[in-house]
Scaffold this active site. Structure first.
Site, short mmCIF file in Angstrom:
data_model
loop_
_atom_site.label_atom_id
_atom_site.label_comp_id
_atom_site.label_asym_id
_atom_site.label_seq_id
_atom_site.Cartn_x
_atom_site.Cartn_y
_atom_site.Cartn_z
N GLY A 12 -68.07 -7.25 -79.95
CA GLY A 12 -68.44 -7.68 -81.29
C GLY A 12 -67.82 -6.83 -82.38
O GLY A 12 -67.05 -5.90 -82.13
N TYR A 143 -83.16 -14.13 -88.37
CA TYR A 143 -82.54 -12.84 -88.05
C TYR A 143 -83.43 -11.70 -88.53
O TYR A 143 -83.69 -10.74 -87.78
CB TYR A 143 -81.16 -12.78 -88.70
CG TYR A 143 -80.39 -11.52 -88.42
CD1 TYR A 143 -80.06 -11.13 -87.13
CD2 TYR A 143 -79.93 -10.73 -89.48
CE1 TYR A 143 -79.32 -9.98 -86.89
CE2 TYR A 143 -79.18 -9.58 -89.25
CZ TYR A 143 -78.89 -9.21 -87.95
OH TYR A 143 -78.16 -8.06 -87.71
#
Length: 313
Positions: A12, A143
């Site tokens: 990532g 989130y």
């Protein structure tokens, strides 16, 4: 005993640069990268890599035992924009990945754990300016909800089971080395690519939307830095800040280097998320407790991004 480090989610945006920095410090063979997909060339070639599904706790346990791991950096997450598109999947990945690692730490397989939180834990009722470490925290996104729950679970495992878990509330992160991963602050990376390639950019936020940001090198140094003290006196998850700006202010800074650059604005659903987040962060607790201090300011960040991308685009 020497540190043996496992980075989960090494392919990532943060994980890629974190692995390379850790290998620089601890040696290539002592830092194991892992992900469900392969990483960039430098990560794959410079040291050990394990294909790993963090949702499979037994698989994780095998890797921990195989490499005699002492520290884990759990960098797996579905970020704000993508999480809103599939809330249940985001909740499952963001929370169950954390539970798996916390349980393994509780059972003695890991001595120290890093888990990333975010300014997304804050919500519309949080003070916008110099948002305190301790304040009203009522996130309005999937989130943010998962990050707040994660912070509370990390605190629970630390207090109940003695798990040494540490965390940072990241602001928006900016880097030219890896592409952004579906966050609300992605414009602050995209704008540089478009400034160089097309001399223009259409921003998905309003021109005056101020958000806290940070250059990736500072975020990496903070991530490694918080893992160094033997213990932390106050918190599991610490506020972290560097500088704040709006799209208009960033565009003006870019125009100083590329005079023909033009920006336009077409706000989308990400604007609603951004409006719930802080404009600046009070990170005095991190500075006091473990010596946090950012090194890169806005103007220097603009120079670094433009110079770095000129060689990669």
């Amino acid at each position: 005993m020497d540190s043996k480090i496992l980075v989960i989610g090494s392919s990532g945006q943060i994980g890629t640069e974190l692995v390379l920095k850790l290998r620089e410090i601890y040696g290539n063979k002592n830092v194991i990268a892992s992900d469900i997909r392969k990483g960039n060339y430098e990560v794959m070639e410079s040291g050990p890599f394990e294909y790993l599904d963090v949702m499979n706790k037994n698989e994780v346990k095998e890797v921990l035992e195989k490499h005699e791991i002492t520290e884990v950096y759990l960098m797996v997450a579905i970020l704000s924009v993508i999480a809103e598109q599939n809330p249940l999947k985001a909740w499952e990945l963001n929370m169950n990945s954390l539970f798996n690692i916390l349980e393994l730490a509780k059972n003695g397989y890991i001595k120290r754990l890093f888990w990333p939180s975010s300014i997304a834990v804050f919500g519309p009722d949080t003070p916008k300016e110099m948002t305190p470490q301790d304040t009203v925290i009522k996130p309005s996104t999937v989130y943010g909800i998962s990050k707040l729950a994660g912070e509370n679970w990390c605190s629970y495992y630390r207090n109940k089971y003695g798990v040494d878990v540490r965390s940072i509330r990241y602001p928006g992160l900016i880097s030219y080395k890896t592409t952004p991963g579906g966050g609300t602050t992605d414009y602050a990376v995209e704008i540089f690519y478009e400034a160089i390639k097309r001399k223009s950019y259409t921003c998905f936020l309003e021109k005056d939307t101020v958000l806290p940001m940070m250059y990736m090198d500072d975020a990496i140094n903070a991530t490694i830095g918080i893992m160094q003290p033997e213990s932390l006196p106050s918190y599991v998850s610490y506020n972290l800040g560097a500088f704040s700006f709006s799209p208009e202010e960033l565009a003006e800074a870019i125009k100083m280097k590329i005079p023909q650059f033009e920006i336009s604005y077409k706000p989308d659903a990400r604007q609603e998320i951004a409006m719930t987040w802080p404009q600046s962060i009070d990170d005095s607790k991190a500075r006091k407790d473990w010596g946090w201090e950012p090194k890169v300011g806005l103007e220097e960040m603009v120079d670094i991004m433009l110079q770095g991308l000129h060689f990669t685009i």
